[in-house]
Design a protein around this motif. Structure first.
Motif, short mmCIF file in Angstrom:
data_model
loop_
_atom_site.label_atom_id
_atom_site.label_comp_id
_atom_site.label_asym_id
_atom_site.label_seq_id
_atom_site.Cartn_x
_atom_site.Cartn_y
_atom_site.Cartn_z
N ARG A 120 20.45 5.06 54.17
CA ARG A 120 20.34 5.68 52.93
C ARG A 120 20.62 4.82 51.76
N ASP A 121 19.23 4.23 51.05
CA ASP A 121 19.54 3.23 49.91
C ASP A 121 19.94 1.93 50.44
N THR A 122 19.78 1.63 51.88
CA THR A 122 20.34 0.40 52.31
C THR A 122 19.35 -0.05 53.46
N PRO A 123 19.09 -1.37 53.48
CA PRO A 123 18.17 -1.70 54.38
C PRO A 123 18.43 -1.29 56.08
N HIS A 124 17.33 -1.02 56.77
CA HIS A 124 17.51 -0.63 58.17
C HIS A 124 17.83 -1.98 58.82
N SER A 125 18.80 -1.71 59.92
CA SER A 125 19.25 -2.88 60.66
C SER A 125 19.17 -2.35 62.14
N ASP A 126 18.33 -3.27 62.89
CA ASP A 126 18.36 -3.05 64.40
C ASP A 126 19.54 -3.27 65.07
N HIS A 127 20.02 -4.18 64.74
CA HIS A 127 21.60 -4.84 65.10
C HIS A 127 22.66 -3.78 64.88
N LEU A 128 22.80 -3.39 63.59
CA LEU A 128 23.81 -2.17 63.60
C LEU A 128 23.38 -0.89 64.30
N ARG A 129 22.19 -0.51 64.46
CA ARG A 129 21.64 0.59 65.17
C ARG A 129 22.31 0.44 66.67
N GLY A 130 21.87 -0.84 67.12
CA GLY A 130 22.53 -1.01 68.55
C GLY A 130 23.86 -1.07 68.65
N GLU A 131 24.83 -1.46 67.97
CA GLU A 131 26.13 -1.32 67.75
C GLU A 131 26.50 0.02 67.92
N CYS A 132 25.96 0.76 66.92
CA CYS A 132 26.65 2.11 66.71
C CYS A 132 26.00 2.92 68.19
N GLU A 133 24.98 2.66 68.70
CA GLU A 133 24.46 3.22 70.02
C GLU A 133 25.57 3.07 71.00
N GLY A 134 25.90 1.99 70.97
CA GLY A 134 26.89 1.51 72.05
C GLY A 134 28.21 2.04 72.07
N TRP A 135 28.88 2.08 70.76
CA TRP A 135 29.90 2.89 70.36
C TRP A 135 29.79 4.37 70.83
N ALA A 136 28.61 4.82 70.40
CA ALA A 136 28.40 6.33 70.85
C ALA A 136 28.35 6.61 72.18
N GLU A 137 27.73 5.79 72.98
CA GLU A 137 27.64 5.83 74.40
C GLU A 137 28.97 5.83 75.10
N ALA A 138 29.93 4.99 74.40
CA ALA A 138 31.32 4.78 74.91
C ALA A 138 31.91 6.18 74.61
N ARG A 177 26.00 15.14 70.71
CA ARG A 177 25.21 14.58 69.50
C ARG A 177 26.06 13.69 68.43
N VAL A 178 25.42 12.36 68.12
CA VAL A 178 26.18 11.46 67.14
C VAL A 178 25.16 11.41 66.28
N GLU A 179 25.55 11.41 65.08
CA GLU A 179 24.87 11.30 63.68
C GLU A 179 25.49 10.36 62.86
N VAL A 180 25.05 9.21 62.58
CA VAL A 180 25.61 7.98 61.65
C VAL A 180 24.88 7.84 60.46
N THR A 181 25.36 8.00 59.32
CA THR A 181 24.64 7.67 58.09
C THR A 181 25.20 6.22 57.41
N VAL A 182 24.41 5.53 57.01
CA VAL A 182 24.96 4.41 56.38
C VAL A 182 24.41 4.48 54.77
N SER A 183 25.47 4.12 53.84
CA SER A 183 25.00 4.18 52.73
C SER A 183 25.65 3.15 52.02
N HIS A 184 25.61 3.14 50.60
CA HIS A 184 26.63 2.35 49.54
C HIS A 184 27.51 3.24 48.65
N ASP A 185 28.59 2.92 48.46
CA ASP A 185 29.37 3.73 47.41
C ASP A 185 29.81 2.61 46.37
N GLY A 186 29.26 2.30 45.42
CA GLY A 186 29.36 1.35 44.40
C GLY A 186 29.03 0.04 45.21
#
Length: 106
Positions: free
Chosen positions: A12-30, A40-49
């Protein structure tokens, strides 16, 4: 064959990162292998300030847990923090369920 759990990541309002996606998928599988009741795992990446914020929501059989991490320097640190907090909550939930089951036995 291992059943892959539904995994979704939103940038959300931040560039897509395949590397971050891969890391998060790995942690979700663990999480899934340690806590099979999660489905089900849902991840939202955004900025707060100036901070990177990562929110993780896990649902499953009798499971509905969310956590978030915030870090100024690294979105990966934010994600790691969110998954670490989530792991602790799932561990607590899991242990409570097991001990409750043992207490309920005659």
């Amino acid at each position: 064959y291992t059943r892959r759990m539904p995994f979704h990541i939103h940038f959300r309002d931040t560039p897509h990162s395949d590397h971050l996606r891969g890391e998060c998928e790995g942690w979700a599988e663990a999480l899934r292998s340690e806590f099979p009741e999660t489905s089900r795992v849902e991840v939202t990446v955004s900025h707060d300030g100036d901070d990177h914020e990562v929110h993780v929501h896990v649902t499953g059989k009798h499971v509905d847990v969310a956590s978030s991490g915030k870090h100024r320097e690294s979105v990966f640190a934010s994600a790691r923090d969110a998954f670490d907090k989530l792991h602790a909550q799932l561990r607590k939930h899991h242990d409570r369920k097991i001990f409750q089951h043992r207490r309920d036995k005659p």
